[in-house]
Scaffold this motif. Structure first.
Motif, PDB file in Angstrom:
ATOM      1  N   LYS A   4       5.343  52.340 -50.487  1.00 45.14           N
ATOM      2  CA  LYS A   4       5.506  50.908 -50.321  1.00 45.14           C
ATOM      3  C   LYS A   4       5.567  50.561 -48.898  1.00 45.14           C
ATOM      4  O   LYS A   4       6.343  51.114 -48.163  1.00 45.14           O
ATOM      5  CB  LYS A   4       6.930  50.544 -51.247  1.00 45.14           C
ATOM      6  N   ALA A   5       4.654  49.715 -48.444  1.00 47.28           N
ATOM      7  CA  ALA A   5       4.608  49.463 -47.371  1.00 47.28           C
ATOM      8  C   ALA A   5       6.138  48.561 -46.870  1.00 47.28           C
ATOM      9  O   ALA A   5       6.450  47.790 -47.504  1.00 47.28           O
ATOM     10  CB  ALA A   5       3.280  48.206 -46.832  1.00 47.28           C
ATOM     11  N   ILE A   6       6.258  48.756 -45.454  1.00 44.98           N
ATOM     12  CA  ILE A   6       7.660  48.110 -44.906  1.00 44.98           C
ATOM     13  C   ILE A   6       6.967  46.620 -44.305  1.00 44.98           C
ATOM     14  O   ILE A   6       6.439  46.939 -43.417  1.00 44.98           O
ATOM     15  CB  ILE A   6       8.450  48.913 -44.276  1.00 44.98           C
ATOM     16  N   ALA A 323       8.987  56.834 -41.258  1.00 51.39           N
ATOM     17  CA  ALA A 323       9.438  56.364 -40.101  1.00 51.39           C
ATOM     18  C   ALA A 323       8.298  55.545 -39.129  1.00 51.39           C
ATOM     19  O   ALA A 323       8.660  54.478 -38.503  1.00 51.39           O
ATOM     20  CB  ALA A 323      10.111  57.491 -38.884  1.00 51.39           C
ATOM     21  N   LYS A 324       6.893  55.866 -39.342  1.00 47.32           N
ATOM     22  CA  LYS A 324       5.938  55.299 -38.822  1.00 47.32           C
ATOM     23  C   LYS A 324       5.687  53.822 -39.155  1.00 47.32           C
ATOM     24  O   LYS A 324       5.145  53.148 -38.589  1.00 47.32           O
ATOM     25  CB  LYS A 324       4.838  56.499 -39.037  1.00 47.32           C
ATOM     26  N   THR A 325       6.386  53.636 -40.542  1.00 46.11           N
ATOM     27  CA  THR A 325       6.199  52.221 -41.096  1.00 46.11           C
ATOM     28  C   THR A 325       7.326  51.112 -40.254  1.00 46.11           C
ATOM     29  O   THR A 325       7.194  50.032 -40.828  1.00 46.11           O
ATOM     30  CB  THR A 325       6.156  52.002 -42.389  1.00 46.11           C
ATOM     31  N   LEU A 326       8.223  51.750 -39.572  1.00 42.26           N
ATOM     32  CA  LEU A 326       9.151  50.974 -38.979  1.00 42.26           C
ATOM     33  C   LEU A 326       9.102  50.784 -37.524  1.00 42.26           C
ATOM     34  O   LEU A 326       8.514  51.767 -36.822  1.00 42.26           O
ATOM     35  CB  LEU A 326      10.689  51.496 -39.278  1.00 42.26           C
ATOM     36  N   THR A 327       9.519  49.897 -37.107  1.00 41.86           N
ATOM     37  CA  THR A 327       9.585  49.660 -35.496  1.00 41.86           C
ATOM     38  C   THR A 327      10.908  50.592 -34.991  1.00 41.86           C
ATOM     39  O   THR A 327      11.859  50.822 -35.841  1.00 41.86           O
ATOM     40  CB  THR A 327       9.947  48.089 -35.049  1.00 41.86           C
ATOM     41  N   GLN A 330      14.046  48.807 -35.964  1.00 42.88           N
ATOM     42  CA  GLN A 330      14.359  48.930 -37.476  1.00 42.88           C
ATOM     43  C   GLN A 330      14.681  50.534 -37.824  1.00 42.88           C
ATOM     44  O   GLN A 330      15.759  50.612 -38.638  1.00 42.88           O
ATOM     45  CB  GLN A 330      13.186  48.617 -38.350  1.00 42.88           C
ATOM     46  N   LEU A 331      14.172  51.362 -37.259  1.00 45.52           N
ATOM     47  CA  LEU A 331      14.745  52.717 -37.581  1.00 45.52           C
ATOM     48  C   LEU A 331      15.961  53.238 -37.294  1.00 45.52           C
ATOM     49  O   LEU A 331      16.871  53.677 -38.071  1.00 45.52           O
ATOM     50  CB  LEU A 331      13.518  53.866 -37.051  1.00 45.52           C
ATOM     51  N   GLU A 332      16.273  52.722 -35.887  1.00 49.22           N
ATOM     52  CA  GLU A 332      17.592  53.030 -35.297  1.00 49.22           C
ATOM     53  C   GLU A 332      18.710  52.276 -36.222  1.00 49.22           C
ATOM     54  O   GLU A 332      19.701  52.734 -36.634  1.00 49.22           O
ATOM     55  CB  GLU A 332      17.735  52.568 -34.044  1.00 49.22           C
ATOM     56  N   PHE A 333      18.324  51.086 -36.711  1.00 52.18           N
ATOM     57  CA  PHE A 333      19.418  50.163 -37.364  1.00 52.18           C
ATOM     58  C   PHE A 333      19.543  50.825 -38.820  1.00 52.18           C
ATOM     59  O   PHE A 333      20.626  50.932 -39.381  1.00 52.18           O
ATOM     60  CB  PHE A 333      18.756  48.969 -37.563  1.00 52.18           C
ATOM     61  N   ARG A 334      18.377  51.234 -39.499  1.00 54.83           N
ATOM     62  CA  ARG A 334      18.714  51.961 -40.862  1.00 54.83           C
ATOM     63  C   ARG A 334      19.545  53.188 -40.736  1.00 54.83           C
ATOM     64  O   ARG A 334      20.073  53.616 -41.762  1.00 54.83           O
ATOM     65  CB  ARG A 334      17.396  52.356 -41.437  1.00 54.83           C
TER      66      ARG A 334
END
Length: 497
Positions: A4-6, A323-327, A330-334
């Motif tokens: 599923k795309a983010i 992780a490539k689907t996130l900025t 976003q990745l650090e926040f998650r």
């Protein structure tokens, strides 16, 4: 494998607009009594941390003529006045301030009886409503001394005296202990996700060591999670009291009205759905949002089921491909949210001098545990074990001074309080106003942790103005030793619940 795309942050606003657009134009935030609007099956409201989503089972509801939404009392209010959808079915201080500015203080929300600091104050002045506007507090007038609790006669074992009365509602001929009542100031409790709040996790009250109260009409055991001070155990009792006090109705609610209000309350689910920093909260294995609440059930008796901290555990191990689907942000926040879940679950500390915990049968003082010790209800974060707890938020020396609130001197007439001694000071005796027991002073019913971003401030008396304030209070109360990173991780976790 399909993934599923983010939605990246740059497209988040457009995605949210599309979601709301399916329901029509962006929804008006304030629900006035008698608006006659349709309450859709899905309703989104933005807040500082992202988007709150409300889901209504059974489809859209026409609110025209519905007793939850109509001004059926003398003061022009409806139930929705203090339980606003945009505030996760509670009422934020920010919303109260916006309403004051928009109506110049003339909205029914600011009715003198409980929407002001005291009915005797000049109602046109902002200062007379400061507790509602600055702390989000409603005045709650309790009879004193207590006479009956859980069907039995009560003879209080403590004396209550007013030593500070900045608002005039705890002294004088009409208000205060000498006049047969006590005014305390509390946050409106959210009424969403009621399925969990009504669930009974234990066959008895393990915090007090006695049997749970029962519904006087049906005999069903009650959870005790509805009211801050445990004074009422059923939705019907709560509605009856609220219609008399907060709506100032002359007539009692009819059985038909009670049934319609209860049907709505039992059908509404609310939780944060998106994060401005992390994107959608139900992706990459996470289970954020209200759909999980709607579709799940409370754990079995004595079980915590899937606790609130578990919903974002999957973000602890986001694959390189995902992780490539996130900025990067976003990745650090998650990852921060996932760390916050671990801190919430695993970081232990010494819990001391907290009635309902340290005075509980089988526990010592201190006892070492983590946040999940008390915040463990399936998907919700309140306590699966019924009963009230004193975190010190209303009682000295642990509470902040809060000079805009009344201060009472409690004198135990028999056995001293287990942690405060024979004489101590509190801004709200809490559960003791219900039971008449000195040992219950300061105890408050734990709240749900869902929709927190929509309903600041926090704690029953608005002590914490934001989520960092919640963490900071626990840090200084129990000397936990959180690092700055752990504090931020906990804030991020709470912001997405």
């Amino acid at each position: 494998m399909f993934r599923k795309a983010i939605v990246p942050l740059a497209g988040l606003a457009a995605a949210l607009s599309a979601s709301v657009g399916a329901l029509g134009d962006a929804p008006e935030r304030w629900w006035s009594p008698g608006d006659g609007r349709s309450f859709p099956a899905q309703l989104d409201y933005t807040n500082a941390q992202g988007t709150l989503r409300l889901l209504l089972t059974g489809g859209a509801l026409d609110t025209k003529g519905h007793p939850f939404f109509e001004p059926i009392g003398r003061n022009g209010r409806a139930c929705v006045t203090c339980h606003q959808p945009a505030d996760s079915m509670s009422l934020s201080a920010a919303t109260a301030r916006a309403r004051w500015e928009e109506t110049q203080g003339k909205d029914p929300l600011f009715a003198p009886f409980d929407g002001s600091n005291c009915p005797t104050l000049p109602q046109a002045e902002r200062s007379s409503h400061s507790l509602l506007l600055d702390r989000g507090l409603i005045r709650v007038q309790r009879p004193w001394p207590a006479k009956v609790w859980n069907g039995r006669k009560v003879v209080p074992d403590f004396k209550l005296e007013t030593v500070r009365d900045p608002n005039g509602c705890n002294s004088g001929p009409s208000y205060g202990p000498a006049a047969g009542n006590v005014s305390v100031y509390r946050r409106p409790r959210p009424i969403a996700n009621m399925k969990y709040l009504l669930a009974v996790g234990f066959p008895y009250d393990p915090k007090q060591g006695y049997a749970l109260p029962r519904d006087p009409e049906t005999g069903v055991v009650l959870s005790g999670n509805l009211m801050a001070d445990g004074r009422l155990g059923t939705l019907k009792q709560q509605m009856t009291e609220a219609s008399d006090a907060h709506l100032q109705m002359l007539d009692k609610l009819s059985d038909a009205q009670i049934g319609r209000i209860e049907g709505f309350i039992r059908s509404i689910y609310a939780a944060q759905q998106t994060s401005t920093k992390g994107g959608a909260l139900d992706t990459l294995g996470a289970k954020g949002g209200p759909a999980k609440l709607r579709d799940s059930e409370p754990g079995a008796l004595g079980s915590i089921g899937e606790p609130v901290w578990s919903e974002f555990a999957a973000w602890d191990k986001i694959s390189p491909e995902d992780a490539k689907t996130l900025t990067p942000a976003q990745l650090e926040f998650r990852r921060s949210v996932a760390r916050g879940a671990r801190v919430f679950r695993d970081k232990t500390f010494l819990i001391t001098d907290s009635s309902g915990i340290n005075s509980r049968i089988g526990f010592g003082n201190p006892v070492r545990n983590s946040c999940v010790f008390c915040h463990n209800m399936t998907q919700m974060g309140n306590d699966v074990a019924p009963g009230q707890v004193d975190l010190g938020t209303t009682t000295l020396p642990f509470a902040d001074p809060m000079p805009d609130l009344p201060l009472f001197r409690v004198t135990c007439l028999k056995t001293p309080h287990p942690h405060y001694g024979r004489v101590f000071y509190t801004m709200d005796p809490g559960f003791a106003l219900t039971t008449g027991r000195c040992a219950d002073s300061g105890k408050i019913t734990l709240q749900s942790m869902r929709g927190l971003s929509a309903r600041a401030p926090y704690f029953s008396n608005g002590l914490a103005k934001d989520l960092r304030g919640v963490v900071d209070y626990y840090e200084r109360r129990y000397n936990i030793g959180y690092t700055e990173q752990e504090k931020q991780d906990l804030v991020n976790l709470m912001s997405v619940l």
